[in-house]
Design an enzyme around this catalytic site. Sequence first.
Site, PDB file in Angstrom:
ATOM      1  N   ARG A 207       0.777  -1.200   0.115  1.00 54.87           N
ATOM      2  CA  ARG A 207      -0.017   0.050   0.148  1.00 54.87           C
ATOM      3  C   ARG A 207       0.858   1.058   0.030  1.00 54.87           C
ATOM      4  O   ARG A 207       2.104   1.301   0.407  1.00 54.87           O
ATOM      5  CB  ARG A 207      -0.858  -0.131   1.357  1.00 54.87           C
ATOM      6  CG  ARG A 207      -1.909  -0.989   1.390  1.00 54.87           C
ATOM      7  CD  ARG A 207      -2.909  -1.264   2.634  1.00 54.87           C
ATOM      8  NE  ARG A 207      -3.461  -2.380   2.709  1.00 54.87           N
ATOM      9  CZ  ARG A 207      -3.226  -3.454   3.401  1.00 54.87           C
ATOM     10  NH1 ARG A 207      -2.040  -3.589   3.876  1.00 54.87           N
ATOM     11  NH2 ARG A 207      -3.997  -4.304   3.500  1.00 54.87           N
ATOM     12  N   LYS A 231      -2.209  -2.694   7.957  1.00 45.70           N
ATOM     13  CA  LYS A 231      -3.293  -2.276   9.016  1.00 45.70           C
ATOM     14  C   LYS A 231      -3.286  -2.719   9.996  1.00 45.70           C
ATOM     15  O   LYS A 231      -2.869  -3.777  10.368  1.00 45.70           O
ATOM     16  CB  LYS A 231      -4.664  -2.425   8.157  1.00 45.70           C
ATOM     17  CG  LYS A 231      -4.810  -1.692   6.796  1.00 45.70           C
ATOM     18  CD  LYS A 231      -6.326  -2.098   6.251  1.00 45.70           C
ATOM     19  CE  LYS A 231      -6.422  -1.256   4.967  1.00 45.70           C
ATOM     20  NZ  LYS A 231      -7.593  -1.665   4.300  1.00 45.70           N
ATOM     21  N   HIS A 303      -2.978   2.172  -5.494  1.00 46.05           N
ATOM     22  CA  HIS A 303      -3.673   1.067  -5.336  1.00 46.05           C
ATOM     23  C   HIS A 303      -3.977  -0.043  -6.558  1.00 46.05           C
ATOM     24  O   HIS A 303      -4.120  -1.116  -6.328  1.00 46.05           O
ATOM     25  CB  HIS A 303      -4.906   1.496  -4.711  1.00 46.05           C
ATOM     26  CG  HIS A 303      -5.259   0.411  -3.463  1.00 46.05           C
ATOM     27  ND1 HIS A 303      -4.658   0.575  -2.424  1.00 46.05           N
ATOM     28  CD2 HIS A 303      -6.395  -0.553  -3.340  1.00 46.05           C
ATOM     29  CE1 HIS A 303      -5.202  -0.570  -1.575  1.00 46.05           C
ATOM     30  NE2 HIS A 303      -6.386  -0.910  -2.223  1.00 46.05           N
ATOM     31  N   ARG A 306      -1.034  -2.104  -6.872  1.00 48.40           N
ATOM     32  CA  ARG A 306      -1.360  -3.263  -5.611  1.00 48.40           C
ATOM     33  C   ARG A 306      -2.240  -4.253  -6.340  1.00 48.40           C
ATOM     34  O   ARG A 306      -2.018  -5.459  -6.301  1.00 48.40           O
ATOM     35  CB  ARG A 306      -1.907  -2.554  -4.555  1.00 48.40           C
ATOM     36  CG  ARG A 306      -2.058  -3.668  -3.566  1.00 48.40           C
ATOM     37  CD  ARG A 306      -2.632  -3.064  -2.028  1.00 48.40           C
ATOM     38  NE  ARG A 306      -3.354  -3.804  -1.277  1.00 48.40           N
ATOM     39  CZ  ARG A 306      -2.695  -4.508  -0.334  1.00 48.40           C
ATOM     40  NH1 ARG A 306      -1.454  -4.760  -0.214  1.00 48.40           N
ATOM     41  NH2 ARG A 306      -3.469  -5.199   0.596  1.00 48.40           N
ATOM     42  N   HIS A 329      -3.723  -9.595   3.511  1.00 51.77           N
ATOM     43  CA  HIS A 329      -5.272  -9.735   3.897  1.00 51.77           C
ATOM     44  C   HIS A 329      -5.578 -10.734   5.085  1.00 51.77           C
ATOM     45  O   HIS A 329      -4.820 -11.871   5.102  1.00 51.77           O
ATOM     46  CB  HIS A 329      -5.909 -10.303   2.564  1.00 51.77           C
ATOM     47  CG  HIS A 329      -5.917  -9.332   1.360  1.00 51.77           C
ATOM     48  ND1 HIS A 329      -6.300  -9.830   0.208  1.00 51.77           N
ATOM     49  CD2 HIS A 329      -5.845  -7.979   1.327  1.00 51.77           C
ATOM     50  CE1 HIS A 329      -6.232  -8.767  -0.681  1.00 51.77           C
ATOM     51  NE2 HIS A 329      -5.842  -7.604   0.292  1.00 51.77           N
ATOM     52  N   TYR A 338      -9.805 -11.259  -6.781  1.00 52.88           N
ATOM     53  CA  TYR A 338      -9.097 -10.900  -7.977  1.00 52.88           C
ATOM     54  C   TYR A 338      -8.964 -12.104  -8.922  1.00 52.88           C
ATOM     55  O   TYR A 338      -8.344 -11.976 -10.134  1.00 52.88           O
ATOM     56  CB  TYR A 338      -7.410 -10.857  -7.448  1.00 52.88           C
ATOM     57  CG  TYR A 338      -7.215  -9.805  -6.751  1.00 52.88           C
ATOM     58  CD1 TYR A 338      -7.211  -8.265  -7.383  1.00 52.88           C
ATOM     59  CD2 TYR A 338      -7.256  -9.716  -5.304  1.00 52.88           C
ATOM     60  CE1 TYR A 338      -6.796  -7.373  -6.645  1.00 52.88           C
ATOM     61  CE2 TYR A 338      -6.714  -8.523  -4.457  1.00 52.88           C
ATOM     62  CZ  TYR A 338      -6.724  -7.346  -5.235  1.00 52.88           C
ATOM     63  OH  TYR A 338      -6.318  -6.293  -4.352  1.00 52.88           O
TER      64      TYR A 338
END
Length: 414
Positions: A207, A231, A303, A306, A329, A338
Site C-alpha cells: 500500500r 493495517k 492502489h 497493488r 489480507h 482478484y
Amino acid sequence: MMTTAEGGDARRGGPEHGYTPTAAGDPADDSADAASGGLLGDGAGEGADAGQVIARYLDHVDGERGLARNSVLAYRRDLRRYQEHLSGRGIRSLGAVGEAQIAQFAITLRTGDESHPPLAAASVARMLVAVRSLHRYAAREGDVSADVSGLVRPAAPPRRPPRALTVDQVTALILQAGAATGEDQTGLARRLRSAALLELLYGTGARISEAVGLDLDDLDLDGSVVRLRGKGGRGRVVPLGRYAVIALERYLRGGRPLLVAGVGGAGPAVFVSRRGTRLSRQSAWSALRAAADAAGVTGASPHVLRHSFAAHLLDRGADVRVVQELLGHASVSTTQIYTLTNTDLTTMDHLPEVYTSSHPRAVPCSCPGTTATVTAPAVTRLPVPAPVGERPIGDGDPIGAGDRDGARSPEAGA
C-alpha cells in the site's frame, strides 16, 4: 448471512480507511475531537446517551483495538452521521433505538436527504458496519439491554474485479518513472526515487502508506526481502524482486544522499523529500501521476499497482493463499475477488491454454469413436513464463542497470 463489508470489519476491525464519506466532518475538526475525546455528545439525556457511548466506543477502537488513525476517523465520521440521524428524529439514547430505526437510517443513506446525496450500496454497507459494531459494543458494555442491529442486513454490493493495468502498461509506467528529466542532481535524485518507489509498489503489492512509511531498517537488500507494516499494526515480510532490489540500491546509493545532503540528522525514512523529510503520500501520488502522464497510461494509482500485482500473480498461476499472505489480507475471501474474470488480463484465447495445461483430463481426443482406446500423454504444465515486467538490463535500461550480474532470483513479487 454476513455481508462482505461486515466480514471486513470482523477481520480488520474497521471500515476501509480509503473511503471518504459525503457526510459533514472536516478532518481538522475530527483531529480536534480526537484530542478532546468529546466528539459527539453534549452529556444531556438519561441512560445510554448516544453521544457518550459513541465517544467511549471511539476511545475503545483507538486505544484498546489499536486501529489505524484513518480507520478511527472513518468510524468517527460515520457515527457522527448516525447520531445526526437519530437526533433529527428526537432520539437521544441508544436504548431508544430499535431495528426499525437502524433500517430507516440505511434507507436514508441509500436515498439521500436534504443535506446529503444518495450513497452507493457499497458505501451504505460500509457505514452500517460502524453502526452495527457500535451497538454490539453498547450491548457488551451494558449500555443497552440487547443488540438490536443484528437483524439489519445491508444489501451486498456487487463483486467486481478490481481495476488492474496490463503488464505492458506497468512496464511503460516504470520506465517513464526512471527516464531522465534533467541533468541537475535534484532531477537525478527524484527520478531514482520515483523508479524505486514504483518498483517497490508493483514488486511487493505494498500500500502507498506502507511504502512511504518504510524505514531503512525494514530493508534487507542482501536477502531480497522487505518488512511492511500494514493495517492495525500487522507486519509481514515480502520478497523483493530483482528489479526492485536494483532500483532501491541505486536510489539509496545515488539518490537519497543527494536529497538529505545538508540536512542535519536525516531520519530513518527510505523515501525522503527534497528537504530530507519523509516523503508524503501526496508527493508519492504526484510522482506516479507524472510517470503515468508521460507513459500515456490512464487510471493508474498506487492502489491500482497493488491490484495489478495480485492480478498478474494469479493470472500466471500463483496460489491464492500465497497472494493473500503477500498482500497482508486477513482473509482469503478478500483476495479471491482478484480471481473474477478480468478481460484486460485473461482473454478467451488464453482460457483454453490455461485449461489444457492445468486439468488432468483435458487431453483432447482425436478418435472418431467413443470405444477407441486412447493413450493419453503425460499431463505437463506449460513452462513458467518470464517474470512480470521482465526487460533487458543493460543499455536499454534508462537508469543503467547493467552494473548488476543478475545473480539474484527472478522477480518474485512482480
